[in-house]
Design an enzyme around this catalytic site. Structure first.
Site, PDB file in Angstrom:
ATOM      1  N   LYS A  13       0.567  -1.106   0.145  1.00  0.00           N
ATOM      2  CA  LYS A  13      -0.036   0.308   0.263  1.00  0.00           C
ATOM      3  C   LYS A  13       0.134   1.179   0.084  1.00  0.00           C
ATOM      4  CE  LYS A  13      -3.503   1.661   3.029  1.00  0.00           C
ATOM      5  NZ  LYS A  13      -4.314   1.718   4.127  1.00  0.00           N
ATOM      6  N   SER A  54      -9.442   1.460   3.187  1.00  0.00           N
ATOM      7  CA  SER A  54      -8.669   2.743   2.069  1.00  0.00           C
ATOM      8  C   SER A  54      -7.730   1.548   1.059  1.00  0.00           C
ATOM      9  CB  SER A  54      -7.889   4.246   2.900  1.00  0.00           C
ATOM     10  OG  SER A  54      -7.414   3.094   3.759  1.00  0.00           O
ATOM     11  N   SER A 104      -9.912  -0.687   7.099  1.00  0.00           N
ATOM     12  CA  SER A 104      -8.833  -0.621   5.924  1.00  0.00           C
ATOM     13  C   SER A 104      -8.334  -1.532   5.362  1.00  0.00           C
ATOM     14  CB  SER A 104      -8.640   0.551   5.829  1.00  0.00           C
ATOM     15  OG  SER A 104      -8.667   2.162   5.686  1.00  0.00           O
TER      16      SER A 104
END
Length: 465
Positions: A83, A158, A182
């Site tokens: 990420k 996210s 997330s």
């Protein structure tokens, strides 16, 4: 030896066995993922920065080491995505923000370094919602990350790119972060496994913060066993989470099921999925008992009092220079944080402590809680609301129903696929336990996956869209 096809859907554990026995080249494996990314990521939008040359070089180094008898373990030669909130030296950490597109990381985050030490092949940095804020479906600077099960639907946030890439075979595993769900929300929406780790288990150094007292880093994979392997590499530990999972049958475990909470806060189809998981476990010999536990409105308000307060203070040093470059949603979140007083934040922390005590009391005598991960399946893109039990409800109001409470407590939660809805989207359950009890979650999660085959299902968007 005949190698299973396609390579990009091999479990990490299976690929590791083939690599260790020199029956599979890490270069061949890496190339299969790069080809898949080049073919499909224009549809998905899972990567912000693809490092194809580095991936091939990493794979060549891994192959040479293994041929020379220097096998490092089950992540050696395995293609991984990270990420784009987590530092990788020499690569921008954009955080999904326009003004950080060229912000080269000068050092590896410790979690990155642990994976490098374990011999991972880095595929690239993956898309996310801007500064990891919220569960909305659109990053105003980098666009959408779409759900592999239906490209008209949200992949979750996210950690959007991490979840979509693993589900679609664009990474063997990935690293996400979880401050209010997330890791678990995108895992649920994309039909994969995601572990929200105990707060503090994985170092947050070199990870751009959202709310430091709630932030966690966790792995996303296609199976529970792979998740345990990846978490071991992330923490630099061995024989901690994975060892013996395939021999363990934890049928002496006791699982608590808060039936009223599930019925009150989940769509009926998702609730039935959760109860079906309980039935499957009971039929295998696991004890599942109804318990009386649910968070209250004050608990959810406490999350805002902590997360928004801390987010404002994280971003305060940058606002004079870059405020106009922030997206509308993030600006609004920061403004909300500016309005939260120190007293409100203090009271929110007290409320979180109270929730932890109530949760511990409810879990007394049990090894884990069983809950849905999300109250509904994934929403359509550009839709801020979804039909739940026949009513139109705001996604912003419900998306954290089953995830946020355990960011407040700091407890670990393992999300895993548990079925499909009438509109053919993944449904998910999560097991939650007390701090540093990830191994027990992996044990019960792996048992569940031996009883079901949901984690073996694969999206077909590459053929039908």
């Amino acid at each position: 030896m005949k190698i299973p096809e396609p390579l990009y859907y091999l479990d990490i554990s299976s690929a590791a066995d083939l690599i260790r026995s020199k029956n599979l080249s890490p270069v061949e494996l890496a190339q299969s993922y790069l080809d898949r990314i080049n073919l499909l990521d224009s549809k998905l939008g899972a990567y912000i920065t693809l490092v194809a040359d580095r991936a091939i070089n990493d794979a060549k180094v891994a192959e040479k080491e293994i041929l020379n008898g220097k096998y490092k373990g089950p992540i050696h030669g395995i293609p991984i995505g990270i990420k784009d909130l987590i530092d990788v030296k020499g690569i921008p950490t954009t955080c999904g923000a326009d003004w950080k597109r060229s912000a080269l990381a000068t050092e590896n985050a410790p979690v990155t370094q642990n994976l490098i030490n374990a011999g991972m092949v880095l595929l690239g940095k993956q898309s996310l919602l801007e500064f990891a804020m919220g569960g909305i479906d659109h990053n105003p600077h980098f666009g959408y990350t779409r759900n592999p099960w239906n490209l008209d639907y949200f992949s979750g946030g996210s950690s959007s790119g991490a979840s979509a890439s693993v589900s679609a075979g664009l990474a063997a595993g990935a690293l996400g972060t979880d401050t209010g769900g997330s890791v678990r929300q995108p895992a649920a929406y994309c039909g994969i496994v995601g572990m929200k780790t105990t707060h503090g288990l994985v170092s947050l150094e070199g990870v751009f913060p959202m709310a430091p007292s709630l932030d966690t880093v966790g792995p996303l994979t296609r199976s529970v066993m792979d998740n345990a392997l990846l978490l071991e590499a992330m923490t630099g530990r061995t024989n901690t989470f994975f060892a013996g999972l395939d021999q363990q049958t934890p049928k002496t475990m006791r699982i608590g099921l808060p039936v009223k909470w599930v019925e009150d806060d989940a769509d009926s189809e998702v609730a039935k999925c959760c109860f079906a998981a309980a039935e499957a476990l009971m039929e295998s010999g696991v004890e599942v008992r109804e318990i009386d536990f649910s968070p209250n409105d004050a608990d959810h308000e406490a999350y805002q009092g902590i997360a928004y307060y801390e987010a404002f203070r994280v971003h305060k040093p940058y606002l004079n220079d870059y405020l106009s470059s922030y997206g509308k949603h993030v600006r609004e979140r920061i403004e909300d944080g500016f309005a939260i007083s120190e007293l409100t934040h203090l009271n929110a922390r007290k409320q979180a402590t109270d929730l932890s005590a109530r949760a511990a009391s409810a879990l007394s005598g049990f090894d884990a809680l069983l809950l849905p991960t999300q109250p509904t399946t994934a929403p359509e893109l550009n839709k801020g609301a979804i039909i739940m039990n026949g009513e139109l409800v705001s996604m912003a109001e419900i998306r954290g129903n089953f995830t946020v409470p355990f960011n407040l407590t700091g407890w670990p939660g393992l999300s895993l696929p548990a079925g499909f809805s009438k509109n053919a989207l993944p449904m998910s359950i999560q097991f939650v336990s007390k701090p540093y009890n990830e191994r027990s979650l992996y044990q019960i999660g792996h048992l569940y996956q031996t009883l079901t085959s949901w984690h073996e299902m694969r999206p077909t968007f590459d053929k039908s869209n």
